[in-house]
Design a protein around this motif. Structure first.
Motif, PDB file in Angstrom:
ATOM      1  N   SER A 174       4.534 -13.565 -14.974  1.00  0.00           N
ATOM      2  CA  SER A 174       4.801 -12.154 -15.237  1.00  0.00           C
ATOM      3  C   SER A 174       4.098 -11.732 -16.516  1.00  0.00           C
ATOM      4  O   SER A 174       4.168 -12.445 -17.539  1.00  0.00           O
ATOM      5  CB  SER A 174       6.296 -11.902 -15.404  1.00  0.00           C
ATOM      6  OG  SER A 174       6.948 -11.921 -14.153  1.00  0.00           O
TER       7      SER A 174
ATOM      8  N   PRO B  11      11.982 -11.434 -10.815  1.00  0.00           N
ATOM      9  CA  PRO B  11      12.050  -9.989 -10.643  1.00  0.00           C
ATOM     10  C   PRO B  11      12.545  -9.712  -9.226  1.00  0.00           C
ATOM     11  O   PRO B  11      12.080 -10.359  -8.280  1.00  0.00           O
ATOM     12  CB  PRO B  11      10.591  -9.533 -10.781  1.00  0.00           C
ATOM     13  CG  PRO B  11       9.830 -10.691 -11.312  1.00  0.00           C
ATOM     14  CD  PRO B  11      10.607 -11.924 -10.983  1.00  0.00           C
TER      15      PRO B  11
ATOM     16  N   PHE C  64      11.525  -8.888 -18.902  1.00  0.00           N
ATOM     17  CA  PHE C  64      12.651  -8.952 -17.962  1.00  0.00           C
ATOM     18  C   PHE C  64      12.925 -10.402 -17.561  1.00  0.00           C
ATOM     19  O   PHE C  64      14.070 -10.875 -17.591  1.00  0.00           O
ATOM     20  CB  PHE C  64      12.334  -8.104 -16.714  1.00  0.00           C
ATOM     21  CG  PHE C  64      13.369  -8.242 -15.626  1.00  0.00           C
ATOM     22  CD1 PHE C  64      14.485  -7.418 -15.603  1.00  0.00           C
ATOM     23  CD2 PHE C  64      13.235  -9.219 -14.635  1.00  0.00           C
ATOM     24  CE1 PHE C  64      15.448  -7.556 -14.611  1.00  0.00           C
ATOM     25  CE2 PHE C  64      14.194  -9.363 -13.648  1.00  0.00           C
ATOM     26  CZ  PHE C  64      15.307  -8.531 -13.634  1.00  0.00           C
TER      27      PHE C  64
ATOM     28  N   GLN D  84      12.851  -3.748 -14.196  1.00  0.00           N
ATOM     29  CA  GLN D  84      13.241  -4.821 -13.273  1.00  0.00           C
ATOM     30  C   GLN D  84      12.061  -5.752 -12.960  1.00  0.00           C
ATOM     31  O   GLN D  84      11.987  -6.324 -11.866  1.00  0.00           O
ATOM     32  CB  GLN D  84      13.798  -4.229 -11.965  1.00  0.00           C
ATOM     33  CG  GLN D  84      15.040  -3.393 -12.150  1.00  0.00           C
ATOM     34  CD  GLN D  84      16.242  -4.243 -12.527  1.00  0.00           C
ATOM     35  OE1 GLN D  84      16.612  -5.169 -11.812  1.00  0.00           O
ATOM     36  NE2 GLN D  84      16.838  -3.974 -13.679  1.00  0.00           N
ATOM     37  N   CYS D  85      11.152  -5.860 -13.876  1.00  0.00           N
ATOM     38  CA  CYS D  85      10.004  -6.750 -13.674  1.00  0.00           C
ATOM     39  C   CYS D  85       9.328  -6.966 -15.022  1.00  0.00           C
ATOM     40  O   CYS D  85       9.720  -6.396 -16.033  1.00  0.00           O
ATOM     41  CB  CYS D  85       9.013  -6.135 -12.680  1.00  0.00           C
ATOM     42  SG  CYS D  85       8.322  -4.557 -13.200  1.00  0.00           S
TER      43      CYS D  85
ATOM     44  N   ASP E 277       3.187 -10.982 -11.371  1.00  0.00           N
ATOM     45  CA  ASP E 277       3.940  -9.729 -11.522  1.00  0.00           C
ATOM     46  C   ASP E 277       3.333  -8.983 -12.715  1.00  0.00           C
ATOM     47  O   ASP E 277       3.375  -9.473 -13.846  1.00  0.00           O
ATOM     48  CB  ASP E 277       5.416 -10.108 -11.742  1.00  0.00           C
ATOM     49  CG  ASP E 277       6.209  -9.097 -12.553  1.00  0.00           C
ATOM     50  OD1 ASP E 277       5.869  -7.901 -12.553  1.00  0.00           O
ATOM     51  OD2 ASP E 277       7.202  -9.537 -13.192  1.00  0.00           O
TER      52      ASP E 277
ATOM     53  N   ASN F 197       3.998  -6.059  -8.141  1.00  0.00           N
ATOM     54  CA  ASN F 197       4.400  -5.047  -9.133  1.00  0.00           C
ATOM     55  C   ASN F 197       3.174  -4.426  -9.794  1.00  0.00           C
ATOM     56  O   ASN F 197       2.959  -4.552 -11.002  1.00  0.00           O
ATOM     57  CB  ASN F 197       5.364  -5.648 -10.162  1.00  0.00           C
ATOM     58  CG  ASN F 197       6.662  -6.082  -9.524  1.00  0.00           C
ATOM     59  OD1 ASN F 197       7.159  -5.432  -8.598  1.00  0.00           O
ATOM     60  ND2 ASN F 197       7.206  -7.192  -9.973  1.00  0.00           N
TER      61      ASN F 197
END
Ligand code: NG1
Ligand code: ZN
Length: 534
Positions: free
Chosen positions: A279, A266, A258, A253-254, A213, A241
């Motif tokens: 992420s 996410p 987050f 939201q990612c 992500d 993402n």
């Protein structure tokens, strides 16, 4: 004096907003992007002075607000070896940023030049880059105006990750010396990492896919470049993402922050149990891993887990290479490190652990005191530093067996793979992938090293966060008077409890961190401590 006239003239195009007080903090200057033009212009001035002071060595300027929302932006300086700006110069940055008028700015600039005894006759060299934020181009214009007023040479590297800019600064300043760090281009960065990764993966089969992500930020296009240069035959990265065309999606939201803060996937992730997921944050200097177990329960593998994995692997390699007497591995953490990780490192691995205040510069400096210093913040920002001495020991060592030969080769490759200038999500990702491949581990085996203590981080808005001062690497409050005793009394009621309070360096708030034996006890302890503050 021509310079000062030029500065005053140019400055009139970047007036300081009335009534604002700026501060160069742990992340440089960071706030709403529409309040930053004057600050960035003045950072251009300071970058030029810093370069002149250091005999024309190249200084870096990065325009990014990392994991913060798209409306924010920020700016920070990079010193010649790719480190953060030397601490004593932060005050000069703050001084320049807060001069109200053009005349006051020129006075402040003269003061900085005089205090630092800088020879203004030396030519300055500055490079800069930005992340994908929509405010980047106009802030770059402000920076260029500042550099031009100072008659500085400069080069615009356009969109890069923060660690890529740190890499470039070091490459440029070491070019043609024995300490040459790499080719001073974005491609050179990928090639250096790619070569090291291929060496480490020699004889290994391609690991299963890792889902990354990218927080809809700069990490997405750069990870795509890296994947191409490393080679998809040994690296199966699935990028998610990666929408950098829709500004509002950045870090929303990612992303690493987050996932770490919410301890959940996410939204929109389609992954199966045991898939490895990671992420990045908005400037790709942080990375956290996670996975779902058979019951689809979420498990986070944060900076502490990465540090533990790296320390374990490097310590094993050092032993296999027969160098355990000469090369000592140590780990640096902050008070936010999970208590279980500290126990694991000290008791199971037997490595020394240092605790420093929050902020990468503190961790980086402490890590430099080890032969091999692993440092990570729990949020996923970190790296591994090999001291010059340990690098020459590894370089000079003569293998006595095939096993020693392989271990030495892996150590050399690791020192190239791991960004030595600053925490780097792309480099850290490849490091984790290589270690897991060596161990034949999935995320569950990695996670098995120790079990995180349940913990809770809360943010408390107070009237004046500056009233909260600390000691003992931020683990104890000195002021306001009386609060620490009450925190201690609360902590004593929880078995295995730990809690501390400190002012954030990046937000106008105070943070409370608590650990305890169970999830609900950790929540309760954090909540009760927070209750003492307002
Ligand atoms: P502050 O806001 O001082 O807690 C946060 C992070 C730091 C560091 C800086 C710089 C936490 C608890 N704090 O600092 O670790 O990354 O931002 O970005 O994660
Ligand atoms: Zn970041």
């Amino acid at each position: 004096d021509n310079i000062y006239t030029a500065v005053a003239e140019a400055s009139s195009g970047f007036a300081k907003p009335q009534g604002l007080i700026y501060g160069y903090g742990t992340a440089g200057f960071r706030l709403k992007a529409n309040l930053l033009a004057s600050v960035v212009f003045r950072v251009g001035l300071l970058a030029a002075v810093r370069s002149k002071k250091l005999n024309g060595q190249t200084i870096g300027v990065m325009i990014t607000a990392s994991h913060n929302p798209e409306e924010d932006n920020g700016v920070k300086l990079v010193d010649p070896q790719g480190e953060m700006l030397e601490g004593s110069w932060e005050a000069y940055a703050t001084l320049l940023a807060n001069a109200q008028t053009d005349t006051e700015l020129v006075e402040a600039l003269k003061k900085v030049v005089a205090t630092t005894k800088t020879d203004m006759g030396i030519k300055a060299n500055v490079i800069f880059a930005k992340d994908t934020r929509s405010s980047g181009p106009s802030l770059v214009a402000a920076l260029q105006a500042g550099l031009t007023a100072m008659s500085s040479e400069y080069k615009d590297y356009e969109i890069l990750t923060t660690p890529q800019l740190h890499y470039l600064v070091r490459c440029i300043n070491t070019a043609g010396t024995p300490a040459e760090y790499g080719a001073p281009t974005e491609l050179g960065y990928y090639e250096k990492l790619g070569k090291a990764f291929r060496t480490l993966m020699d004889g290994k089969t391609r690991p299963s896919a890792v889902f990354v992500d990218c927080a809809n930020g700069v990490g997405a296009p750069k990870l795509r470049n890296l994947r191409r240069i490393v080679g998809e035959d040994i690296l199966d990265v699935r990028i998610i993402n990666d929408d950098i065309e829709t500004p509002s999606k950045l870090n929303s939201q990612c992303g690493a922050d987050f996932v770490k803060t919410n301890q959940k996937l996410p939204p929109g992730s389609h992954i199966a149990p045991q898939d490895r997921c990671a992420s990045l944050d908005g400037d790709a200097d942080r990375v956290v891993y996670y996975y779902l177990d058979q019951d689809s329960t979420f498990h986070l593998l944060d900076g502490d887990k990465i540090a533990s994995l790296a320390a374990m692997f490097i310590q094993d390699l050092v032993k296999s290479a027969g160098l355990e007497e000469e090369i000592k591995v140590g780990v640096v953490q902050t008070a936010y490190a999970n208590g279980a990780s500290t126990v694991y490192l000290q008791k199971v691995l037997g490595v020394p652990v240092t605790c420093t205040p929050t902020g990468v510069k503190h961790l980086h400096h402490a890590a430099q005191r080890y032969d091999v210093g692993v440092y990570f913040e729990a949020n996923g920002h970190g790296t591994v530093l090999f001291s010059p001495t340990s690098l020459s020991i590894i370089e000079a060592a003569k293998p006595q067996s095939p096993a020693q030969h392989t271990a030495l080769q892996s150590l050399r490759a690791l020192s190239d793979l791991i960004n030595q200038t600053v925490g780097d999500a792309l480099s850290d990702l490849l490091m984790v992938e290589a270690i897991l491949a060596h161990k034949g581990w999935g995320p569950k085996e990695w996670d098995g090293a120790y079990t995180d203590l349940p913990n809770r981080l809360v943010r408390v808005v107070v009237k004046d966060r500056h009233a909260f001062t600390t000691t003992d690497a931020e683990r104890r409050l000195v002021s306001p008077a009386g609060i620490q005793d009450r925190v201690d009394a609360l902590v004593a009621k929880y078995k295995g409890g730990r809690a501390f309070v400190r002012a954030s360096g990046t937000e106008d708030a105070v943070r409370v961190y608590a650990e305890a034996g169970t999830r609900s006890e950790a929540d309760e302890l954090a909540c009760k401590v927070a209750g003492l503050l307002s």
